[in-house]
Design a protein around this motif. Structure first.
Motif, PDB file in Angstrom:
ATOM      1  N   ILE A   1       0.706  -1.121   0.006  1.00 16.19           N
ATOM      2  CA  ILE A   1       0.167  -0.124  -0.013  1.00 16.19           C
ATOM      3  C   ILE A   1       0.915   1.237  -0.055  1.00 16.19           C
ATOM      4  O   ILE A   1       0.737   2.128  -0.806  1.00 16.19           O
ATOM      5  CB  ILE A   1      -1.034  -0.065   1.103  1.00 16.19           C
ATOM      6  N   PHE A   2       1.881   1.367   0.894  1.00 19.13           N
ATOM      7  CA  PHE A   2       2.631   2.594   0.928  1.00 19.13           C
ATOM      8  C   PHE A   2       3.644   2.650  -0.024  1.00 19.13           C
ATOM      9  O   PHE A   2       4.098   3.715  -0.168  1.00 19.13           O
ATOM     10  CB  PHE A   2       3.021   2.821   2.564  1.00 19.13           C
ATOM     11  N   ALA A   3       4.154   1.461  -0.545  1.00 29.55           N
ATOM     12  CA  ALA A   3       5.258   1.775  -1.596  1.00 29.55           C
ATOM     13  C   ALA A   3       4.337   2.280  -2.946  1.00 29.55           C
ATOM     14  O   ALA A   3       4.968   3.450  -3.568  1.00 29.55           O
ATOM     15  CB  ALA A   3       5.741   0.318  -2.110  1.00 29.55           C
ATOM     16  N   LEU A   4       3.305   2.049  -3.225  1.00 29.58           N
ATOM     17  CA  LEU A   4       2.474   2.520  -4.190  1.00 29.58           C
ATOM     18  C   LEU A   4       2.013   4.076  -3.908  1.00 29.58           C
ATOM     19  O   LEU A   4       2.358   4.842  -4.941  1.00 29.58           O
ATOM     20  CB  LEU A   4       1.162   1.874  -4.666  1.00 29.58           C
ATOM     21  N   ALA A   5       1.810   4.205  -2.665  1.00 29.33           N
ATOM     22  CA  ALA A   5       1.438   5.670  -2.469  1.00 29.33           C
ATOM     23  C   ALA A   5       2.650   6.786  -2.417  1.00 29.33           C
ATOM     24  O   ALA A   5       2.459   7.726  -2.948  1.00 29.33           O
ATOM     25  CB  ALA A   5       0.840   5.838  -0.918  1.00 29.33           C
ATOM     26  N   ARG A   6       3.564   6.351  -1.981  1.00 27.15           N
ATOM     27  CA  ARG A   6       4.933   6.974  -1.937  1.00 27.15           C
ATOM     28  C   ARG A   6       5.790   7.281  -3.253  1.00 27.15           C
ATOM     29  O   ARG A   6       6.489   7.853  -3.332  1.00 27.15           O
ATOM     30  CB  ARG A   6       5.968   6.708  -0.854  1.00 27.15           C
ATOM     31  N   SER A   7       5.282   6.113  -4.268  1.00 26.16           N
ATOM     32  CA  SER A   7       5.744   6.497  -5.404  1.00 26.16           C
ATOM     33  C   SER A   7       5.058   6.696  -6.541  1.00 26.16           C
ATOM     34  O   SER A   7       5.110   6.578  -7.761  1.00 26.16           O
ATOM     35  CB  SER A   7       6.394   4.881  -5.703  1.00 26.16           C
ATOM     36  N   GLY A   8       3.817   7.425  -6.097  1.00 22.23           N
ATOM     37  CA  GLY A   8       2.892   7.919  -7.019  1.00 22.23           C
ATOM     38  C   GLY A   8       1.998   7.204  -7.648  1.00 22.23           C
ATOM     39  O   GLY A   8       1.548   7.511  -9.055  1.00 22.23           O
ATOM     40  N   ARG A   9       1.740   5.707  -7.464  1.00 22.62           N
ATOM     41  CA  ARG A   9       1.146   4.982  -8.180  1.00 22.62           C
ATOM     42  C   ARG A   9       0.021   4.344  -7.316  1.00 22.62           C
ATOM     43  O   ARG A   9      -0.352   3.183  -7.480  1.00 22.62           O
ATOM     44  CB  ARG A   9       1.886   3.713  -8.460  1.00 22.62           C
ATOM     45  N   ALA A  10      -0.599   5.157  -6.397  1.00 29.37           N
ATOM     46  CA  ALA A  10      -1.669   4.633  -5.574  1.00 29.37           C
ATOM     47  C   ALA A  10      -2.912   4.244  -6.518  1.00 29.37           C
ATOM     48  O   ALA A  10      -3.764   3.363  -6.143  1.00 29.37           O
ATOM     49  CB  ALA A  10      -2.096   5.693  -4.586  1.00 29.37           C
ATOM     50  N   ALA A  11      -3.026   4.869  -7.719  1.00 26.29           N
ATOM     51  CA  ALA A  11      -4.136   4.297  -8.540  1.00 26.29           C
ATOM     52  C   ALA A  11      -4.338   3.021  -8.629  1.00 26.29           C
ATOM     53  O   ALA A  11      -5.211   2.292  -9.163  1.00 26.29           O
ATOM     54  CB  ALA A  11      -4.298   5.409  -9.662  1.00 26.29           C
ATOM     55  N   LEU A  12      -2.988   2.116  -8.700  1.00 23.00           N
ATOM     56  CA  LEU A  12      -3.061   0.723  -8.895  1.00 23.00           C
ATOM     57  C   LEU A  12      -3.353   0.050  -7.749  1.00 23.00           C
ATOM     58  O   LEU A  12      -3.418  -1.283  -7.936  1.00 23.00           O
ATOM     59  CB  LEU A  12      -1.610   0.477  -9.311  1.00 23.00           C
ATOM     60  N   SER A  13      -3.707   0.588  -6.646  1.00 25.42           N
ATOM     61  CA  SER A  13      -3.890  -0.233  -5.411  1.00 25.42           C
ATOM     62  C   SER A  13      -5.111  -1.159  -5.445  1.00 25.42           C
ATOM     63  O   SER A  13      -4.984  -2.309  -4.824  1.00 25.42           O
ATOM     64  CB  SER A  13      -4.348   0.905  -4.326  1.00 25.42           C
ATOM     65  N   ALA A  14      -6.358  -0.651  -6.177  1.00 26.29           N
ATOM     66  CA  ALA A  14      -7.301  -1.667  -6.296  1.00 26.29           C
ATOM     67  C   ALA A  14      -6.775  -3.081  -6.758  1.00 26.29           C
ATOM     68  O   ALA A  14      -7.193  -4.126  -6.246  1.00 26.29           O
ATOM     69  CB  ALA A  14      -8.272  -1.231  -7.132  1.00 26.29           C
ATOM     70  N   SER A  15      -6.111  -3.136  -7.820  1.00 24.39           N
ATOM     71  CA  SER A  15      -5.533  -4.524  -8.315  1.00 24.39           C
ATOM     72  C   SER A  15      -4.520  -5.255  -7.696  1.00 24.39           C
ATOM     73  O   SER A  15      -4.270  -6.235  -7.297  1.00 24.39           O
ATOM     74  CB  SER A  15      -5.140  -4.306  -9.969  1.00 24.39           C
ATOM     75  N   ALA A  16      -3.487  -4.242  -7.062  1.00 24.91           N
ATOM     76  CA  ALA A  16      -2.361  -4.745  -6.599  1.00 24.91           C
ATOM     77  C   ALA A  16      -2.706  -5.201  -5.164  1.00 24.91           C
ATOM     78  O   ALA A  16      -2.270  -6.230  -4.641  1.00 24.91           O
ATOM     79  CB  ALA A  16      -1.282  -3.323  -6.396  1.00 24.91           C
TER      80      ALA A  16
END
Length: 251
Positions: free
Chosen positions: A144-159
């Motif tokens: 969750i926070f790797a995606l958030a901190r790297s600007g990829r939070a939009a991918l969270s639903a699938s990831a």
């Protein structure tokens, strides 16, 4: 309805729906087959699809945390920059999530014509299961926070959904990774249930795992701007609380 009330409602309903998916699919699987592997496959598949959809539906309102360790981790990571949930809001999220989880389990029981109010007798407490919960929760927080901190939070639903689906199978505990869901599953004596005597150990393991996941993120992303709490799982356009204005230097 005020912003915080809308967000708490989203967390309550979203967590209730998530637990209804987990418990309900477990009940359905148990009724359809005696093969435990097939039961777990059905349970995990429904959870993956359900979680992905719920993140997309409720993310634009509350960030779709559905998990007290995610909300508390968000508060911890956002303190320095003045972003994210305040401590009181994080506690309010946790209360809404736990209440939703219990209601979701009761709803699943009712949908399958079982007693609405049950207490699970499914004892899960072993050393392997506790280690599995540490690993599952650490991985979830890291994703969750790797995606958030790297600007990829939009991918969270699938990831996030994909990680939970994988963790169902590679962890011995089948990846609860969520204190609210753990408490909710106490109230269904079915395939997905967990005995009250096992729940405290799972919850402690989840907080340990969350701490390890946070430590990993701090090491891997030491200079990354702290993502807003509302974007910890998925970005959304809800109004920011006045008490927690974003720090313009982080953008």
């Amino acid at each position: 309805m005020t912003d915080i009330r809308r967000r708490l409602l989203a967390e309550f309903v979203g967590t209730a729906a998530l637990v209804a998916v987990v418990v309900g699919s477990g009940i359905a699987a148990q009724q359809l087959t005696d093969d435990v592997a097939v039961q777990l496959l059905a349970n995990s598949t429904a959870t993956v699809f359900g979680l992905g959809v719920l993140i997309l539906v409720f993310g634009p309102v509350s960030g779709a945390h559905f998990n007290p360790v995610v909300s508390l981790a968000d508060w911890l990571l956002g303190r320095r920059h003045g972003t994210g949930l305040g401590f009181i809001d994080a506690l309010a999220y946790a209360i809404a999530q736990i209440g939703g989880a219990v209601c979701g389990a009761v709803l699943a029981n009712i949908m399958f014509d079982l007693g609405a109010w049950q207490i699970s007798t499914h004892d899960r407490i072993t050393t392997g299961h506790l280690v599995g919960e540490v690993v599952a929760t650490a991985g979830l927080i890291a994703v969750i926070f790797a995606l958030a901190r790297s600007g990829r939070a939009a991918l969270s639903a699938s990831a996030v959904a994909a990680y939970i689906g994988a963790a169902y199978w590679f962890t011995s505990s089948t990846s609860f990774a969520n204190p609210a869901v753990t408490i909710g599953r106490v109230f269904s004596d079915t395939f997905a249930g967990i005995a009250p005597t096992s729940a405290p150990g799972f919850i402690v393991a989840q907080f340990v795992g969350a701490a390890l996941g946070l430590a990993l993120i701090v090491v891997l992303y030491p200079r990354s701007a702290s993502a807003a709490a509302d974007n910890a799982v998925i970005p959304h356009a809800a109004d920011r609380p006045v008490s927690n204005p974003p720090d313009p230097t982080t953008h």
